[in-house]
Design a protein around this motif. Structure first.
Motif, PDB file in Angstrom:
ATOM      1  N   LEU A 280      -8.284   4.026   3.844  1.00 17.34           N
ATOM      2  CA  LEU A 280      -7.444   3.536   2.762  1.00 17.34           C
ATOM      3  C   LEU A 280      -6.065   4.180   2.782  1.00 17.34           C
ATOM      4  O   LEU A 280      -5.113   3.648   2.233  1.00 17.34           O
ATOM      5  CB  LEU A 280      -8.123   3.800   1.420  1.00 17.34           C
ATOM      6  CG  LEU A 280      -9.449   3.061   1.208  1.00 17.34           C
ATOM      7  CD1 LEU A 280     -10.096   3.529  -0.096  1.00 17.34           C
ATOM      8  CD2 LEU A 280      -9.241   1.563   1.202  1.00 17.34           C
TER       9      LEU A 280
ATOM     10  N   SER B 253      -1.983   2.857   5.468  1.00 14.57           N
ATOM     11  CA  SER B 253      -3.275   2.303   5.056  1.00 14.57           C
ATOM     12  C   SER B 253      -3.816   1.363   6.120  1.00 14.57           C
ATOM     13  O   SER B 253      -3.300   0.266   6.324  1.00 14.57           O
ATOM     14  CB  SER B 253      -3.132   1.552   3.728  1.00 14.57           C
ATOM     15  OG  SER B 253      -4.306   0.823   3.484  1.00 14.57           O
TER      16      SER B 253
ATOM     17  N   ALA C 164       0.844  -1.204   0.000  1.00 21.89           N
ATOM     18  CA  ALA C 164       0.000   0.000   0.000  1.00 21.89           C
ATOM     19  C   ALA C 164       0.871   1.242   0.000  1.00 21.89           C
ATOM     20  O   ALA C 164       0.584   2.237  -0.674  1.00 21.89           O
ATOM     21  CB  ALA C 164      -0.923  -0.017   1.211  1.00 21.89           C
TER      22      ALA C 164
END
Lengths: 294, 467
Positions: free
Chosen positions: A182, A194, A34
């Motif tokens: 997110l 994240s 991420a």
């Protein structure tokens, strides 16, 4: 006939230290990924350097003091990766390398190696780096990530305070919970960005029975209740500043948590209490991750 | 079916019960085979040999006398000639006498073998004592002692252990399938003579056929029973299906699962007014009362990846394991480990010239691939041993204190509560030899406690001399 004599039991199940550490590495992978998506390739370079120096220094140190070679248990790799995830993406690579050496040699091996360290090596190294390199350790620039080409997470490349820092200073900016979840447009360490990726990894650890949930759940519950009582939005607090990585990946560190479920529950309550107090009244908005959370 | 966790912790070792359908075969030693019958096959004092070298002995003839309170009689399993009285090193580490008998292969039965006269509790207990019976599940506690609880702790519940939770072993299971009527009759005899109103048979949920066979046999036995109190107890006898979870068959776990009662630390089942007998033990009681043949044979499971003839065998006590293996087709390659008992609590033997003993429910012949223990590494404090311990101990803490040989550190960790079930070592990802270390810890603590007691005694004595 040469028979092997040994004490019962004569059976062992297939759990092993390398398997457990391997599961932790797998669980941390989504957070790293991420980070690459949101910050670009630099987090991957930081992680590679940190892991390489952690494993390398463990190998060299144990050779130097003539102890068995333990890099195969993968715990040094976990320490290196955890440290990387707790550094800003812009950290100079040599600082990450130095942090790994501090974590492995001073915090872990000086105290006897795996299972003997009284604090989490990655977190102790983080504290050492934060004190030694305060500027480099608090640059939360958002560098363009791999997804920025699609217009996602395209934040201004400006040094700015983290969200919690802004909140501590009294700002009441609009925050989208989804983007917090997110990690789309906040600054922060490589690994804490994240919440979604971290929870995915945590679910893997729970599924593989690597960590019990007593500590993380009591930790998160206390922070949630405390911030709610203080009139803040608990969800914002729960999803900010690395609380999730702290609760699932740091507070569950085998070497430092109690052995019984009651002890683990109590430990989580204590972590939550101290994190909340620091966040609400202390000088450090982030409070977690740091050893001060436990 | 009970799906609730019956006790804290536990482990799920692969059951590997591939001999479940292996009907019991009777094995007799070839003529001229030598059997070695140890005088210490039970907890307590060894029996005293009654025969001398050169004596002719017959099947069922007493050859070892239980002349101390906690002991058990020993009988000749074959007819033949005593060739030696030897002192042997037993797997416990203690030396004991053993009578070596060369079998003549005739199987001539001693005339003293006849059904005992049993009319009341005293004659029942005396008969069981004379039979040489010990707990056949593995603990080898002399049964007549178990049948003589202190008067204020008379049991009100008989728990029959049919759990057989150790991997590989199926001898109790075969007993349930092959002689359920003897087991039911044995239960009734115990209920009758010990005046116990209730029986619970504990069996794991992976053995439904055995549970059904026992239930039918109990029903039939109850219908045949003339005595009304005993019939009522038999009719009320309950088959308790327990979850398959090791160590379900351990006494404390079983009693709790079957009665809800908790045996106190250092206590025995009679402290919670329970009597626990193994299913094969009660089966033997029935046979003995009918025939008078003492405990000279037993059923055992032979298994392990190197056993050519895995199965269940009815063998004479004292049969050499080397002969047992030869009679069943030998081994596939050189065994690396031979176990007496199951893989979780069994004892590794140092040589195949070791006799089968009364409480020996299994012989496992294992290759290095199965038996090799991985190297120990450092404890990572993952607490899996703590989660697995059915006694709620902290195995890793006992381990650490035991390795430091520090009695003061050991004492608060309660190593003496450990039942040595092996769950902690089994689950340990660092492959630490926790049970071995805890055994060491027990010895260190007992030694320190004995020394302290002796010192206190001396100090008191010194004070009394010089007031």
């Amino acid at each position: 006939m040469n028979l092997v004599l040994s004490s019962s039991p004569h059976l062992r199940d297939n759990a092993s230290t390398p398997r457990i550490m391997g599961d932790v590495l797998i669980a941390l992978a989504p957070a790293l990924l991420a980070s690459a998506l949101l910050f670009g390739l630099r987090p991957l370079a930081v992680a590679a350097v940190a892991v390489a120096f952690a494993v390398g220094s463990e190998y060299l140190f144990r050779r130097l003091v003539r102890r068995s070679n333990t890099i195969g248990d993968l715990s040094a790799a976990v320490t290196g990766l955890l440290l990387a995830l707790n550094l800003p993406p812009t950290i100079p690579l040599w600082i990450a390398a130095l942090g790994s050496v501090v974590a492995i040699v001073i915090v872990k091996q000086f105290f006897g190696g795996i299972g003997q360290n009284f604090v989490n090596p990655a977190l102790a190294a983080r504290v050492v780096l934060a004190i030694s390199f305060p500027v480099a350790m608090t640059r939360w620039d958002r560098t363009p990530g791999l997804l920025s080409a699609f217009g996602i997470g395209e934040a201004d490349v400006v040094t700015g305070p983290t969200l919690l820092e802004q909140m501590r200073q009294g700002a009441q900016g609009e925050v989208s919970l989804l983007s917090l979840f997110l990690g789309l447009d906040k600054g922060g360490c490589i690994g804490e960005i994240s919440v979604a990726a971290l929870l995915l990894g945590a679910a893997w650890l729970v599924f593989r029975k690597v960590i019990p949930l007593w500590t993380p759940l009591s930790y998160l519950a206390v922070v949630g209740l405390f911030t709610l009582a203080a009139g803040r939005d608990p969800l914002v607090h729960l999803m900010s500043g690395g609380l999730v990585i702290g609760a699932f990946f740091m507070a569950t560190d085998y070497a430092t948590v109690p052995l019984t479920w009651k002890g683990q529950l109590l430990f989580g309550l204590g972590c939550g209490l101290i994190t909340s107090l620091i966040r609400l009244f202390g000088g450090m908005a982030r409070a977690c991750p740091s050893r001060s959370c436990s | 079916m009970a799906f609730r966790r019956p006790f804290p912790g536990g482990a799920h070792p692969d059951p590997q019960k591939r001999t479940l359908d292996a009907a019991t075969l009777r094995l007799d030693p070839p003529a001229a085979a030598r059997l070695l019958v140890p005088m210490a096959m039970h907890l307590g004092a060894p029996a005293r040999p009654l025969v001398a070298k050169g004596a002719r002995v017959l099947v069922g003839q007493p050859i070892g006398a239980a002349d101390r309170p906690m002991s058990a009689w020993v009988h000749s399993p074959v007819s033949g000639t005593v060739t030696a009285i030897r002192r042997i090193l037993q797997s416990s580490g203690a030396f004991a006498d053993a009578v070596e008998i060369a079998s003549d292969g005739l199987g001539e039965v001693d005339p003293s073998v006849r059904p005992p006269d049993v009319v009341d509790r005293a004659s029942f207990v005396a008969a069981i004592a004379a039979s040489g019976l010990v707990g056949l599940g593995g603990a080898s506690f002399p049964t007549h002692i178990k049948l003589s609880p202190p008067p204020d702790k008379a049991p009100d519940c008989l728990v029959i252990n049919a759990a057989e939770c150790e991997p590989y072993i199926t001898s109790d299971y075969r007993a349930c399938l092959e002689e359920p009527d003897a087991i039911a009759d044995g239960i009734l005899q115990v209920l009758r003579y010990m005046d116990i109103p209730r029986a619970v048979i504990g069996i794991e949920d992976n053995k439904p056929r055995a549970a059904a066979a026992l239930a039918n046999a109990l029903k039939a036995a109850a219908a045949r029973e003339a005595d009304s109190a005993c019939r009522a107890a038999a009719e009320a006898a309950e088959i308790r299906i327990l979850p398959t979870l090791y160590p379900q068959g351990a006494e404390k776990m079983l009693v709790h699962a079957c009665t809800g009662r908790t045996i106190p630390t250092g206590g025995l089942p009679h402290d919670v007014r329970v009597m626990v007998l193994n299913v094969s033990t009660v089966g033997f009681i029935s046979h003995y009362l009918a025939t008078g043949m003492p405990l000279v044979r037993r059923r055992l499971t032979l298994d392990g990846d190197l056993a050519v003839g895995p199965g269940n065998y009815d063998v004479p006590v004292g049969l050499m394991i080397a002969d047992l293996l030869a009679l069943t087709g030998g081994t596939r390659g050189e065994p690396e480990k031979i176990l007496m008992g199951g893989p979780m609590m069994g004892v590794a033997l140092d040589r195949p010239d070791t006799p089968v003993i009364k409480a020996n429910n299994a012989i496992l012949v294992l290759s290095g691939a199965v038996a090799a223990l991985p190297a120990e590494t450092a404890c990572i404090r993952c607490a899996r041993c703590v989660q697995a311990c059915p006694m709620r101990l902290l195995p890793t803490a006992i381990d650490a204190a035991a390795r430091l040989e520090d009695a003061d550190l050991l004492e608060p960790t309660n190593p003496l509560d450990c039942i040595e079930c092996g769950c902690c070592s089994y689950v340990c990802p660092a492959k630490r030899h926790l049970v071995q270390s805890i055994r060491l810890g027990k010895t260190i603590l007992r030694t320190a406690q004995a020394r302290k007691k002796a010192e206190d005694g001396r100090r008191r004595a010194a004070k009394e001399v010089r007031p």
